[in-house]
Scaffold this motif. Structure first.
Motif, PDB file in Angstrom:
ATOM      1  N   LEU A 257      -5.845  -3.360  -7.412  1.00 14.56           N
ATOM      2  CA  LEU A 257      -4.817  -4.379  -7.225  1.00 14.56           C
ATOM      3  C   LEU A 257      -5.380  -5.687  -6.663  1.00 14.56           C
ATOM      4  O   LEU A 257      -4.695  -6.695  -6.663  1.00 14.56           O
ATOM      5  CB  LEU A 257      -3.719  -3.852  -6.303  1.00 14.56           C
ATOM      6  CG  LEU A 257      -2.950  -2.616  -6.794  1.00 14.56           C
ATOM      7  CD1 LEU A 257      -1.911  -2.200  -5.766  1.00 14.56           C
ATOM      8  CD2 LEU A 257      -2.269  -2.907  -8.139  1.00 14.56           C
ATOM      9  N   PHE A 258      -6.628  -5.633  -6.182  1.00 17.32           N
ATOM     10  CA  PHE A 258      -7.250  -6.845  -5.665  1.00 17.32           C
ATOM     11  C   PHE A 258      -7.740  -7.712  -6.817  1.00 17.32           C
ATOM     12  O   PHE A 258      -8.073  -7.197  -7.899  1.00 17.32           O
ATOM     13  CB  PHE A 258      -8.432  -6.492  -4.758  1.00 17.32           C
ATOM     14  CG  PHE A 258      -8.023  -5.906  -3.429  1.00 17.32           C
ATOM     15  CD1 PHE A 258      -7.841  -6.722  -2.320  1.00 17.32           C
ATOM     16  CD2 PHE A 258      -7.814  -4.538  -3.294  1.00 17.32           C
ATOM     17  CE1 PHE A 258      -7.478  -6.182  -1.091  1.00 17.32           C
ATOM     18  CE2 PHE A 258      -7.450  -3.993  -2.077  1.00 17.32           C
ATOM     19  CZ  PHE A 258      -7.274  -4.819  -0.973  1.00 17.32           C
ATOM     20  N   PRO A 259      -7.820  -9.022  -6.653  1.00 17.97           N
ATOM     21  CA  PRO A 259      -8.350  -9.899  -7.724  1.00 17.97           C
ATOM     22  C   PRO A 259      -9.762  -9.472  -8.109  1.00 17.97           C
ATOM     23  O   PRO A 259     -10.617  -9.233  -7.241  1.00 17.97           O
ATOM     24  CB  PRO A 259      -8.329 -11.291  -7.090  1.00 17.97           C
ATOM     25  CG  PRO A 259      -7.327 -11.194  -5.975  1.00 17.97           C
ATOM     26  CD  PRO A 259      -7.393  -9.803  -5.474  1.00 17.97           C
ATOM     27  N   SER A 260     -10.034  -9.387  -9.371  1.00  8.78           N
ATOM     28  CA  SER A 260     -11.348  -8.937  -9.858  1.00  8.78           C
ATOM     29  C   SER A 260     -12.462  -9.891  -9.443  1.00  8.78           C
ATOM     30  O   SER A 260     -13.627  -9.488  -9.332  1.00  8.78           O
ATOM     31  CB  SER A 260     -11.331  -8.793 -11.378  1.00  8.78           C
ATOM     32  OG  SER A 260     -10.983 -10.040 -11.987  1.00  8.78           O
ATOM     33  N   SER A 261     -12.106 -11.130  -9.162  1.00  8.04           N
ATOM     34  CA  SER A 261     -13.129 -12.123  -8.839  1.00  8.04           C
ATOM     35  C   SER A 261     -13.797 -11.875  -7.488  1.00  8.04           C
ATOM     36  O   SER A 261     -14.865 -12.427  -7.208  1.00  8.04           O
ATOM     37  CB  SER A 261     -12.513 -13.528  -8.834  1.00  8.04           C
ATOM     38  OG  SER A 261     -11.446 -13.604  -7.898  1.00  8.04           O
TER      39      SER A 261
ATOM     40  N   LEU B  91     -15.831   0.314  -8.832  1.00  7.31           N
ATOM     41  CA  LEU B  91     -14.596   0.454  -8.066  1.00  7.31           C
ATOM     42  C   LEU B  91     -14.083   1.885  -8.050  1.00  7.31           C
ATOM     43  O   LEU B  91     -13.539   2.350  -7.042  1.00  7.31           O
ATOM     44  CB  LEU B  91     -13.526  -0.479  -8.612  1.00  7.31           C
ATOM     45  CG  LEU B  91     -13.788  -1.988  -8.481  1.00  7.31           C
ATOM     46  CD1 LEU B  91     -12.554  -2.774  -8.915  1.00  7.31           C
ATOM     47  CD2 LEU B  91     -14.163  -2.347  -7.054  1.00  7.31           C
ATOM     48  N   ALA B  92     -14.253   2.590  -9.153  1.00  8.29           N
ATOM     49  CA  ALA B  92     -13.755   3.967  -9.216  1.00  8.29           C
ATOM     50  C   ALA B  92     -14.475   4.858  -8.208  1.00  8.29           C
ATOM     51  O   ALA B  92     -13.854   5.662  -7.510  1.00  8.29           O
ATOM     52  CB  ALA B  92     -13.929   4.509 -10.631  1.00  8.29           C
ATOM     53  N   SER B  93     -15.784   4.692  -8.130  1.00  8.89           N
ATOM     54  CA  SER B  93     -16.562   5.488  -7.179  1.00  8.89           C
ATOM     55  C   SER B  93     -16.209   5.128  -5.745  1.00  8.89           C
ATOM     56  O   SER B  93     -16.060   6.006  -4.882  1.00  8.89           O
ATOM     57  CB  SER B  93     -18.060   5.267  -7.417  1.00  8.89           C
ATOM     58  OG  SER B  93     -18.833   5.937  -6.446  1.00  8.89           O
ATOM     59  N   THR B  94     -16.051   3.836  -5.475  1.00  8.66           N
ATOM     60  CA  THR B  94     -15.686   3.393  -4.136  1.00  8.66           C
ATOM     61  C   THR B  94     -14.296   3.878  -3.755  1.00  8.66           C
ATOM     62  O   THR B  94     -14.063   4.288  -2.602  1.00  8.66           O
ATOM     63  CB  THR B  94     -15.735   1.856  -4.046  1.00  8.66           C
ATOM     64  OG1 THR B  94     -17.046   1.415  -4.405  1.00  8.66           O
ATOM     65  CG2 THR B  94     -15.415   1.370  -2.645  1.00  8.66           C
ATOM     66  N   GLN B  95     -13.372   3.851  -4.722  1.00  9.04           N
ATOM     67  CA  GLN B  95     -12.001   4.290  -4.464  1.00  9.04           C
ATOM     68  C   GLN B  95     -11.954   5.750  -4.026  1.00  9.04           C
ATOM     69  O   GLN B  95     -11.221   6.120  -3.099  1.00  9.04           O
ATOM     70  CB  GLN B  95     -11.159   4.117  -5.724  1.00  9.04           C
ATOM     71  CG  GLN B  95      -9.684   4.478  -5.568  1.00  9.04           C
ATOM     72  CD  GLN B  95      -8.929   3.453  -4.739  1.00  9.04           C
ATOM     73  OE1 GLN B  95      -8.813   2.304  -5.132  1.00  9.04           O
ATOM     74  NE2 GLN B  95      -8.410   3.872  -3.594  1.00  9.04           N
ATOM     75  N   VAL B  96     -12.769   6.588  -4.651  1.00 10.46           N
ATOM     76  CA  VAL B  96     -12.794   8.015  -4.322  1.00 10.46           C
ATOM     77  C   VAL B  96     -13.272   8.233  -2.881  1.00 10.46           C
ATOM     78  O   VAL B  96     -12.842   9.166  -2.192  1.00 10.46           O
ATOM     79  CB  VAL B  96     -13.701   8.771  -5.304  1.00 10.46           C
ATOM     80  CG1 VAL B  96     -13.897  10.219  -4.855  1.00 10.46           C
ATOM     81  CG2 VAL B  96     -13.092   8.742  -6.699  1.00 10.46           C
TER      82      VAL B  96
ATOM     83  N   ILE C 174       0.857  -1.177   0.000  1.00 12.47           N
ATOM     84  CA  ILE C 174       0.000   0.000   0.000  1.00 12.47           C
ATOM     85  C   ILE C 174       0.897   1.233   0.000  1.00 12.47           C
ATOM     86  O   ILE C 174       1.660   1.466   0.931  1.00 12.47           O
ATOM     87  CB  ILE C 174      -0.925   0.018   1.241  1.00 12.47           C
ATOM     88  CG1 ILE C 174      -1.839  -1.212   1.213  1.00 12.47           C
ATOM     89  CG2 ILE C 174      -1.739   1.296   1.299  1.00 12.47           C
ATOM     90  CD1 ILE C 174      -2.726  -1.331   2.440  1.00 12.47           C
ATOM     91  N   GLN C 175       0.834   1.998  -1.090  1.00 14.98           N
ATOM     92  CA  GLN C 175       1.705   3.152  -1.244  1.00 14.98           C
ATOM     93  C   GLN C 175       1.105   4.422  -0.647  1.00 14.98           C
ATOM     94  O   GLN C 175       1.827   5.343  -0.297  1.00 14.98           O
ATOM     95  CB  GLN C 175       1.988   3.379  -2.736  1.00 14.98           C
ATOM     96  CG  GLN C 175       2.636   2.199  -3.443  1.00 14.98           C
ATOM     97  CD  GLN C 175       4.055   1.942  -2.980  1.00 14.98           C
ATOM     98  OE1 GLN C 175       4.678   2.794  -2.355  1.00 14.98           O
ATOM     99  NE2 GLN C 175       4.578   0.756  -3.265  1.00 14.98           N
ATOM    100  N   LEU C 176      -0.230   4.479  -0.564  1.00 16.91           N
ATOM    101  CA  LEU C 176      -0.912   5.679  -0.094  1.00 16.91           C
ATOM    102  C   LEU C 176      -1.613   5.408   1.230  1.00 16.91           C
ATOM    103  O   LEU C 176      -1.424   4.368   1.842  1.00 16.91           O
ATOM    104  CB  LEU C 176      -1.919   6.133  -1.161  1.00 16.91           C
ATOM    105  CG  LEU C 176      -1.328   6.399  -2.557  1.00 16.91           C
ATOM    106  CD1 LEU C 176      -2.434   6.697  -3.555  1.00 16.91           C
ATOM    107  CD2 LEU C 176      -0.335   7.559  -2.497  1.00 16.91           C
ATOM    108  N   ASP C 177      -2.471   6.358   1.646  1.00 16.20           N
ATOM    109  CA  ASP C 177      -3.181   6.201   2.910  1.00 16.20           C
ATOM    110  C   ASP C 177      -4.375   5.273   2.811  1.00 16.20           C
ATOM    111  O   ASP C 177      -5.029   5.000   3.819  1.00 16.20           O
ATOM    112  CB  ASP C 177      -3.671   7.573   3.409  1.00 16.20           C
ATOM    113  CG  ASP C 177      -2.534   8.391   4.009  1.00 16.20           C
ATOM    114  OD1 ASP C 177      -1.495   7.794   4.332  1.00 16.20           O
ATOM    115  OD2 ASP C 177      -2.702   9.612   4.154  1.00 16.20           O
ATOM    116  N   SER C 178      -4.689   4.820   1.608  1.00 12.17           N
ATOM    117  CA  SER C 178      -5.794   3.878   1.437  1.00 12.17           C
ATOM    118  C   SER C 178      -5.395   2.866   0.366  1.00 12.17           C
ATOM    119  O   SER C 178      -4.560   3.157  -0.497  1.00 12.17           O
ATOM    120  CB  SER C 178      -7.079   4.613   1.035  1.00 12.17           C
ATOM    121  OG  SER C 178      -6.899   5.360  -0.154  1.00 12.17           O
TER     122      SER C 178
END
Length: 414
Positions: free
Chosen positions: A12-16, A24-29, A3-7
Motif C-alpha cells: 500500500l506504500f508508494p512504489s517510489s 517486498l514479498a519476502s520482507t512482508q513475511v 492498517i487492518q492487521l498486526d503489521s
C-alpha cells in the motif's frame, strides 16, 4: 492508510519509496507485531495564567507476549506561554489525585514487556561529580546543588522502574533496589536542607514517604537470612522451622505490593514534583539564604554537621547495645550519603581511610538486624535460641565497639 492487521501492508506504500531491487514479498513475511499499545485518549486545552496547555489522558494497556501492562498516562504539552505553567498545572493535579513522574515512553515500555530491550541497570552510587572553580561562590554552589538534585531525582525514577520490573524476581535483589531508592530520596532531602531550600511543607512530605519505607530494614534482614546470610543459622537443629517462619514473616510484609501502595500516596507524586520545582529554581540561580565563601567550605560545613550527628548518637563515652546501633542506622546512612555527595572534592586516600570503618559498621548493623529477626522468629515458634543468639550478638558487638572507638578517634579529612 488503514492498517487492518498486526503489521502494515507494504504494497500500500508508494512504489517510489522502495529500492529497485527490494523484495517486498519476502520482507512482508518477516514482519510481525512486537507489542500493542491500545488506549483511549481524551484531550483538553487548559488556560493557566497567560499560557495554554494541552492535556491528554491515555487509558488502556500495552500487550506483548501474552502479557498486559496497564496504561494510564497524563501528558502535558505547552502550546503557548511560559513553561512554568506545566509544573504549576501538574502540582494542581497532584493535589487532587495520586500521580508520579513518568520516565519511560509507551514504546520503551512495550519493548521491555516484549523482552526486546536490555534490562534496566544502574551502577552503585559513587562519589558525585562536583567541581570547584577559582571564581565567585555562585557558579560553584549553583552548579553543585543542581548536580546533586539532578542525580538524586534521576536515579530515584530509574530505581523505581527497576523495582517495578524486579518485583517477581529474587527478593534480596529487590530489597537492595528499595534501599538504593530510599538513599536517593534521602539525598534529595539532605541536599535541599543544606542549601536552605527545605521548608516545613516539603519536609513533612519527605518524612511521610520515608515513613512508608520503614519496611525496608525488616525486609532486608529477612531476605538476607533466606538468601546470602542463611549460613548464620543453618546449623541449628530447628533451621527448617526457622526458615519457614522467616518466609512467613517476609510474606506478611507483602513486598510485591509496596510499590503500588506507595504510588497511591498523594504525597509521593507531590514530593517528586516539589523536587522538580526546586531543581528548576536552582537552575535559574535561586539558592537559599546560605552564603559560604566557596563550595569547599560549604562541603566542609556539611561534612562537619553530619559528623557531629554521628558523634551525638555514637559517643565514645557510651557503650552501645544492639538496640542502640539499630536506632543509629539512619544517622549513619545519612552521614555516609553526605560523604558520597562531596567526597570527590577531597584527597582520596584520607577520605577512604576515614570512611572504611563506618562502612564496616553499616555491615555490622545489618547483621545485628538479622539476629534480631531470628530472635523474633524463634520466639514465635517457642524455640529457645537466647543463649546462642546472645553469644553471637556479643561477639559481633565486641568487634563493632572496637571499630567504633577507632573510627571516632580518626582525624577528619575535611
Amino acid at each position: 492508510m488503514t492498517i487492518q492487521l498486526d503489521s502494515p501492508n507494504l504494497s500500500l506504500f508508494p512504489s517510489s519509496i522502495w529500492p529497485s531491487n527490494a523484495d517486498l514479498a519476502s520482507t512482508q513475511v518477516q514482519l510481525g507485531c512486537i507489542f500493542h499499545t491500545d488506549f483511549y485518549r481524551r484531550a483538553w486545552h487548559i488556560h493557566i495564567d497567560d499560557s495554554l496547555v494541552e492535556v491528554a489522558l491515555d487509558i488502556g494497556e500495552i500487550t506483548a507476549n501474552g502479557q498486559q501492562e496497564a496504561l494510564c498516562e497524563l501528558e502535558f504539552e505547552l502550546l503557548s506561554g511560559d513553561t512554568e505553567a506545566l509544573l504549576k498545572l501538574a502540582i494542581q493535579v497532584a493535589s487532587i489525585v495520586p500521580v508520579r513522574l513518568g520516565k519511560a515512553s509507551k514504546a520503551q515500555r512495550g519493548y521491555r514487556l516484549a523482552g526486546k530491550a536490555p534490562p534496566l541497570h544502574l551502577t552503585a552510587l559513587e562519589f558525585l561529580p562536583l567541581a570547584e572553580h577559582n571564581e565567585t561562590l555562585s557558579p560553584d554552589l549553583t552548579a553543585s546543588c543542581q548536580t546533586l538534585l539532578e542525580i538524586a531525582l534521576e536515579r530515584w525514577q530509574l530505581l523505581e522502574s527497576m523495582i517495578a520490573d524486579e518485583h517477581e524476581h529474587e527478593p534480596e535483589a529487590c530489597i537492595a533496589l528499595w534501599w538504593r531508592m530510599r538513599a536517593c530520596i534521602r539525598l534529595l532531602r539532605i541536599t535541599l536542607s543544606q542549601f536552605a531550600l527545605l521548608d516545613a511543607r516539603l519536609l513533612s512530605q519527605f518524612m511521610l514517604i520515608e515513613k512508608q519505607l520503614d519496611f525496608i530494614e525488616p525486609a532486608q534482614a529477612l531476605t538476607a537470612l533466606l538468601g546470602s546470610q542463611y549460613l548464620l543459622f543453618h546449623r541449628q537443629s530447628q533451621s527448617r522451622q526457622l526458615k519457614q517462619q522467616l518466609r512467613f514473616d517476609l510474606d506478611n510484609i507483602k513486598l510485591d505490593e509496596q510499590l503500588s501502595s506507595l504510588w497511591q500516596q498523594p504525597e509521593y507524586g507531590q514530593l517528586q514534583l516539589a523536587a522538580v520545582e526546586q531543581l528548576l529554581k536552582v537552575s535559574a540561580g535561586e539558592l537559599g539564604s546560605i552564603k559560604p565563601p566557596s563550595l569547599r567550605q560549604h562541603a566542609d560545613s556539611a561534612l562537619q554537621a553530619s559528623w557531629q550527628a554521628i558523634f551525638e548518637v555514637m559517643s565514645c563515652n557510651t557503650a552501645m547495645t544492639s538496640t542502640h546501633y539499630l536506632q543509629a542506622s539512619t544517622v549513619l546512612d545519612e552521614s555516609i550519603l553526605v560523604g558520597q555527595a562531596y567526597g570527590s572534592l577531597y584527597d582520596v586516600k584520607s577520605r577512604d581511610m576515614f570512611r572504611a570503618p563506618w562502612l564496616d559498621l553499616t555491615l555490622g548493623i545489618k547483621t545485628l538486624a538479622c539476629y534480631s529477626a531470628l530472635e523474633h522468629a524463634s520466639c514465635k515458634l517457642g524455640i529457645d535460641l537466647h543463649e546462642w543468639l546472645d553469644d553471637k550478638q556479643q561477639s559481633l558487638l565486641f568487634a563493632m565497639e572496637s571499630t567504633r572507638h577507632n573510627a571516632l578517634q580518626q582525624l577528619v579529612y575535611w
